[in-house]
Design an enzyme around this catalytic site. Sequence first.
Site, short mmCIF file in Angstrom:
data_model
loop_
_atom_site.label_atom_id
_atom_site.label_comp_id
_atom_site.label_asym_id
_atom_site.label_seq_id
_atom_site.Cartn_x
_atom_site.Cartn_y
_atom_site.Cartn_z
N CYS A 53 0.84 -1.21 0.00
CA CYS A 53 0.00 0.00 0.00
C CYS A 53 0.87 1.25 0.00
O CYS A 53 0.53 2.26 -0.64
CB CYS A 53 -0.92 0.01 1.22
SG CYS A 53 -1.99 -1.43 1.33
N ARG A 136 -7.95 -4.45 -2.98
CA ARG A 136 -7.50 -3.29 -3.76
C ARG A 136 -8.51 -3.06 -4.89
O ARG A 136 -8.41 -3.67 -5.95
CB ARG A 136 -6.10 -3.52 -4.34
CG ARG A 136 -5.06 -3.76 -3.28
CD ARG A 136 -3.67 -3.94 -3.83
NE ARG A 136 -2.83 -4.52 -2.82
CZ ARG A 136 -2.29 -3.85 -1.80
NH1 ARG A 136 -2.48 -2.56 -1.69
NH2 ARG A 136 -1.56 -4.47 -0.90
#
Length: 235
Positions: A53, A136
């Site tokens: 991330c 995601r």
Amino acid sequence: METNNNINIMPRIGDKAPAFNAVTTQGNISFPQDFKGKWVILFSHPADFTPVCTTEFMTFGKMAGEFESLNCALVGLSIDGLFSHIAWLRTIKEKIEYNGMKNIEIKFPLIEDITMEVANLYGMIQPGESQTKAVRAVFFIDPEGIIRTIMYYPASVGRNFDEIKRTLIALQTTDKFGVATPADWRPGDDVIVPPAGSCGAAKERMDGNEAGLKCYDWFFCTKPIAAEEINTGNR
Ligand code: BEZ
């Protein structure tokens, strides 16, 4: 597909973007109405203070000006609280140097979603992957608030931000010129024109009477659009 706890509602391409109010690192937002007239990329990540991330946020932060030039706002989300978001983004700016990127300041809003309300609304919780973290997800929402493309990746695979930008440019190009884009299209490549309305028109196309038109068969014709006619966000 709806379940009692709303975990499995999945917005689809062509749906109106579900509305919500949220607290973000840039203040409160009402979505999507605060972004009317702009494209929006609403994306989720599994958790703050995780490596994949971090690389994604640094990349989006680096490219933020390009998305702005494409009239596209970025809005992030994870199931973390505001203080976690703020601390993580500060760490990214002050401490992380990665792949030639450093001092990256994230100026776009990052939604706090500890209750998972927004994540559930957008089908970002996919229980086979995780019950407590968003996958995601990437939602491309047009200036009218309609979902135009959805991408999902698992926690272990970082997204390709060139592809995200390419998809946005392709959506804007297909809207502006009334065309479609072929596999692996890039600005400057030929685009696909809609099928001809009649046999005569198809024959005229096949005979090459339309400027720049190239037909591979009666159902498959392309034409050029110069790269300069397309906003690539790089100006
Ligand atoms: C990461 O961003 O590195 C990550 C987050 C959740 C699970 C696995 C990896």
